[in-house]
Write a protein that holds these residues in place. Structure first.
Motif, short mmCIF file in Angstrom:
data_model
loop_
_atom_site.label_atom_id
_atom_site.label_comp_id
_atom_site.label_asym_id
_atom_site.label_seq_id
_atom_site.Cartn_x
_atom_site.Cartn_y
_atom_site.Cartn_z
N ALA A 107 -8.74 5.51 8.27
CA ALA A 107 -7.74 5.00 7.33
C ALA A 107 -8.39 4.50 6.04
O ALA A 107 -7.94 4.83 4.93
N LEU A 108 -9.45 3.71 6.17
CA LEU A 108 -10.10 3.17 4.98
C LEU A 108 -10.81 4.27 4.20
O LEU A 108 -10.79 4.28 2.96
N GLN B 263 -8.33 6.27 2.16
CA GLN B 263 -7.82 5.49 1.02
C GLN B 263 -8.85 5.42 -0.10
O GLN B 263 -8.50 5.49 -1.28
N THR C 274 -3.03 8.47 2.67
CA THR C 274 -3.96 7.67 1.86
C THR C 274 -3.47 6.24 1.64
O THR C 274 -4.04 5.51 0.85
N SER C 275 -2.42 5.84 2.35
CA SER C 275 -1.89 4.48 2.18
C SER C 275 -2.76 3.43 2.84
O SER C 275 -2.69 2.25 2.51
N GLY C 276 -3.57 3.83 3.82
CA GLY C 276 -4.41 2.87 4.54
C GLY C 276 -3.72 2.32 5.76
O GLY C 276 -4.21 2.46 6.89
N PRO D 152 1.33 3.92 -4.47
CA PRO D 152 1.22 5.36 -4.75
C PRO D 152 2.55 6.00 -5.16
O PRO D 152 2.57 6.98 -5.90
N PRO E 97 0.81 -1.23 0.00
CA PRO E 97 0.00 0.00 0.00
C PRO E 97 0.84 1.28 0.00
O PRO E 97 0.36 2.33 -0.44
N SER F 92 -6.59 -3.19 1.82
CA SER F 92 -5.98 -2.29 0.85
C SER F 92 -5.66 -2.99 -0.46
O SER F 92 -5.61 -2.35 -1.52
N PRO G 17 -9.19 9.63 -1.79
CA PRO G 17 -7.95 10.40 -1.62
C PRO G 17 -8.10 11.87 -1.96
O PRO G 17 -7.33 12.71 -1.49
#
Length: 461
Positions: free
Chosen positions: A413-414, A417, A435-437, A117, A113, A170, A420
């Motif tokens: 977190a979710l 993601q 935005t990585s989760g 990006p 994850p 993710s 974004p």
């Protein structure tokens, strides 16, 4: 504690071992036992090890749908080569590096994850930033080995379970995209065609069937055999081309800084933070293998050595353009099944991986797997990651406090993601991290767990 009797699989091996020999990491059972068990370890982790390299290569623009798959072949080869080298660091050990236990190293899902990006559609330049960040992250990871026992209190099962769950969640979108035809097919009539779902379905059904009804190697290598079944159907449908195999060389040596050297603040911070969480996962694997197979708690030396080997293996792999490494839990489970804890068995498997990593025709053959076939395997693997998280979370005492910490961390977190663009006014470095989760889930949960009064304990028996 009384030693457990040998398993039926163990008793069937040439020169069956005594319980004491089976539980001794330093005992060498002979090549007649070590070779088949070592190869079995490789089969159990092979697909999981190469998948992150394929996913990242595809995200960077080197893979499926690309005119040139040479960089993907290189990344697959390096995944095998440095998984073998990192495994040797664990089993043989060098000074403070390595637990000297039968721990199999492989490419980590935890960093995907963060990596996607960074490289999405950006090619070699982004890969240079990624591997440079992995180098710094690996060195920090190795440094943590001297303090990891003191910081475990900050990562109870609720938080580590949440992080593993976010890794699985993710990645699930990638599995469905692959099964439906891959990212290049999105928006075209070919995306989601019945032929794509047929190939993915063959892999899933075969894998489940072998897991439920197979025994021994048939069950342990179920995902690999499921991919083989899907590959056979794709071959019958005319979906396989062996041109990459024909043009690939016979030997490939690693090249230092294959993708170059480039510093990215967001990438380095992301790798360092994720490496911190990965070190706790490694500690869990060491605890599991010592308590479950050797019948004793892990020593501080084994714990610090395992984490140090994780970091050094990651840093060394990054220098040659490979992905971060971590201990593989499925191989810990395999040791529990066979009952053989010899680290020399895993050393034999590591040598086999190194040989495979130097033979580019193997990597080229892997690139001929249709993306839908790989998608079927990925759906199973990422689903198992999420399932492993639920097992970790089952021992948590779900008080109102813990439910709020878990719920807020997961929701934030979710949500970030999935949307974004909600952070479009945030600086790019911070936006990539948020935005990585995985990272926002871990950071939010750790902070709340330390700030909010109360304790995150285990459920009562």
């Amino acid at each position: 504690m009384t030693a457990a009797p040998l398993s039926s699989a163990e008793a069937a091996l040439p020169g069956a071992l005594t319980p004491e020999q089976a539980r001794d990491p330093d005992y060498f059972p002979g090549m007649a036992v070590a070779i088949p068990l070592g190869i079995q370890h490789v089969l159990a982790m092979f697909v999981s090890n190469m998948t992150p390299a394929i996913i990242v290569a595809g995200a960077a623009g080197f893979g499926y749908g690309s005119a040139d798959t040479g960089e993907m072949i290189y990344m697959i080869q390096m995944a095998m080569l440095f998984a073998g080298i990192a495994t040797l660091l664990q089993t043989i050990g060098f000074g403070p590096i390595g637990a000297r236990l039968p721990l199999v190293q492989g490419t980590s899902f935890a960093f995907i994850p963060i990596m996607i990006p960074i490289v999405a559609g950006k090619g070699v330049e982004a890969m240079a930033a990624l591997t440079t960040a992995a180098l710094f992250g690996g060195l920090l990871h190795a440094g943590l080995s001297f303090f990891v026992g003191r910081i475990r209190f900050a990562l109870p099962p609720m938080i580590t379970g949440l992080v593993v769950l976010m890794i699985g969640l993710s990645l699930m979108r990638i599995g469905v995209q692959y099964a439906a035809g891959g990212v290049p097919a999105v928006g075209t009539p070919a995306f989601g065609a019945w032929q794509s779902w047929l190939l993915a379905g063959v892999v899933v059904v075969t894998t489940l069937g072998l897991n439920f009804f197979g025994r021994g190697i048939w069950s342990n290598a179920a995902v690999l055999l499921g991919l083989a079944a899907g590959y056979g159907v794709a071959l019958a449908m005319g979906r396989v081309s062996f041109d990459p195999v024909a043009t690939a060389g016979w030997v490939m040596l690693p090249t230092p800084f294959h993708f170059g050297f480039a510093v990215s603040a967001s990438a380095i911070v992301g790798f360092c933070l994720t490496g911190f969480v990965s070190s706790i996962e490694s500690i869990g694997d060491v605890d599991a293998i010592c308590e479950g197979s050797a019948g004793r708690p892990a020593t501080d030396r084994e714990l610090s050595g395992a984490v140090c080997a994780d970091g050094v293996g990651t840093a060394l792999a990054a220098v040659f353009g490979a992905m971060p490494n971590t201990t593989f839990s499925q191989n810990v489970g395999l040791i529990a099944i066979t009952g053989v804890m010899s680290r020399h068995v895993v050393t034999v498997g590591a040598l086999f991986l190194i040989v495979c990593g130097l033979a580019p025709k193997i990597g080229a053959l892997i690139t001929t797997i249709p993306i839908e076939v790989l998608g079927g395997g990925v759906i199973v693997m990422f689903g198992m990651v999420a399932s492993a998280a639920t097992a970790m979370l089952s021992g948590v005492a779900w008080t109102q406090r813990n439910m709020l910490i878990f719920g807020v961390s997961l929701s934030l977190a979710l949500g970030l993601q999935l949307e974004p663009e909600a952070l479009q006014h945030v600086p790019e470095t911070l936006r990539i991290l948020l935005t990585s989760g995985v990272l926002p889930a871990a950071c939010t949960a750790v902070a709340l767990n330390l700030i909010v009064p109360g304790r995150t304990g285990k459920a009562r028996a």
